[in-house]
Scaffold this motif. Structure first.
Motif, PDB file in Angstrom:
ATOM      1  N   TYR A  30      -9.842  32.925 -25.478  1.00 28.14           N
ATOM      2  CA  TYR A  30      -9.966  31.468 -25.486  1.00 28.14           C
ATOM      3  C   TYR A  30      -8.622  30.808 -25.180  1.00 28.14           C
ATOM      4  O   TYR A  30      -8.221  29.850 -25.835  1.00 28.14           O
ATOM      5  N   GLU A  73     -15.896  19.886 -22.460  1.00 32.75           N
ATOM      6  CA  GLU A  73     -17.178  19.917 -21.760  1.00 32.75           C
ATOM      7  C   GLU A  73     -17.019  20.631 -20.410  1.00 32.75           C
ATOM      8  O   GLU A  73     -17.847  21.481 -20.056  1.00 32.75           O
ATOM      9  N   ARG A  74     -15.955  20.301 -19.680  1.00 39.53           N
ATOM     10  CA  ARG A  74     -15.698  20.972 -18.397  1.00 39.53           C
ATOM     11  C   ARG A  74     -15.489  22.479 -18.575  1.00 39.53           C
ATOM     12  O   ARG A  74     -15.850  23.278 -17.710  1.00 39.53           O
ATOM     13  N   LEU A  75     -14.881  22.859 -19.714  1.00 40.67           N
ATOM     14  CA  LEU A  75     -14.599  24.269 -19.983  1.00 40.67           C
ATOM     15  C   LEU A  75     -15.799  25.015 -20.582  1.00 40.67           C
ATOM     16  O   LEU A  75     -15.750  26.233 -20.761  1.00 40.67           O
ATOM     17  N   GLY A  76     -16.860  24.285 -20.909  1.00 38.98           N
ATOM     18  CA  GLY A  76     -18.076  24.911 -21.421  1.00 38.98           C
ATOM     19  C   GLY A  76     -18.129  25.110 -22.931  1.00 38.98           C
ATOM     20  O   GLY A  76     -18.998  25.828 -23.422  1.00 38.98           O
ATOM     21  N   TYR A  77     -17.242  24.457 -23.674  1.00 40.73           N
ATOM     22  CA  TYR A  77     -17.224  24.606 -25.128  1.00 40.73           C
ATOM     23  C   TYR A  77     -18.115  23.596 -25.842  1.00 40.73           C
ATOM     24  O   TYR A  77     -18.552  23.848 -26.965  1.00 40.73           O
ATOM     25  N   GLU A  79     -21.199  20.249 -25.255  1.00 43.29           N
ATOM     26  CA  GLU A  79     -22.090  19.512 -24.370  1.00 43.29           C
ATOM     27  C   GLU A  79     -22.434  18.204 -25.063  1.00 43.29           C
ATOM     28  O   GLU A  79     -22.425  18.118 -26.294  1.00 43.29           O
ATOM     29  N   THR A  95     -21.301  24.342 -27.775  1.00 43.37           N
ATOM     30  CA  THR A  95     -22.162  25.291 -27.064  1.00 43.37           C
ATOM     31  C   THR A  95     -22.040  26.648 -27.763  1.00 43.37           C
ATOM     32  O   THR A  95     -21.264  26.812 -28.711  1.00 43.37           O
ATOM     33  N   GLU A  96     -22.764  27.614 -27.277  1.00 46.39           N
ATOM     34  CA  GLU A  96     -22.638  28.974 -27.829  1.00 46.39           C
ATOM     35  C   GLU A  96     -21.194  29.451 -27.700  1.00 46.39           C
ATOM     36  O   GLU A  96     -20.633  30.040 -28.628  1.00 46.39           O
ATOM     37  N   LYS A  97     -20.594  29.195 -26.547  1.00 46.54           N
ATOM     38  CA  LYS A  97     -19.185  29.558 -26.333  1.00 46.54           C
ATOM     39  C   LYS A  97     -18.296  28.836 -27.348  1.00 46.54           C
ATOM     40  O   LYS A  97     -17.398  29.447 -27.938  1.00 46.54           O
TER      41      LYS A  97
END
Length: 140
Positions: A30, A73-77, A79, A95-97
């Motif tokens: 991370y 949000e851009r990194l997928g952490y 939403e 998110t799951e991540k």
């Protein structure tokens, strides 16, 4: 260092703690998480939370929190989804991540606490935690 202000001492100790957590997150894959993102992970709730509430809890400017949420949000952490109780509002969800971050950061924080207790004593660490909690309660 004996004449240093309390603010400086708190900042330097916080930097040490933050660096240890960042190193653990980096090691776990991370490495794109930055210190301003910590406020989102700390205060996010399973049922979601509005940016305005994150801002209040973290005591940062709305612009700062909005930027952190957008980056995460851009990194997928995280939403953002519509708030079912407020047509104009949106809720921030991990998110799951993103959910994988908190346990690693918390474990790293515990290791820092333990290492500091070994350098001083567990009683001194408990006393410091109690004093800071009391001070924060009085300031709120």
């Amino acid at each position: 260092m004996s004449s240093s202000s309390l603010g400086l001492l708190l900042r330097l100790v916080h930097q040490h703690w933050t660096q240890a957590v960042e190193a653990a997150l980096d090691e776990a894959g991370y490495g794109d998480i930055r210190p301003p993102h910590a406020n989102v992970f700390t205060f996010a709730r399973p049922e979601g939370i509005q940016v305005s509430e994150l801002t209040k809890l973290a005591r940062v400017r709305k612009q700062t929190m909005t930027q952190a949420v957008e980056e995460l949000e851009r990194l997928g952490y995280v939403e953002r989804r519509p708030d079912p109780t407020d047509r104009r509002g949106r809720l921030v969800f991990l998110t799951e991540k993103g959910q994988g971050v908190r346990p690693i950061a918390m474990a790293a924080g515990r290791r820092v606490d333990e290492s500091w207790a070994a350098l001083t004593s567990q009683q001194q660490m408990d006393d410091l935690r109690t004093a800071l909690r009391r001070l924060l309660e009085q300031l709120q």
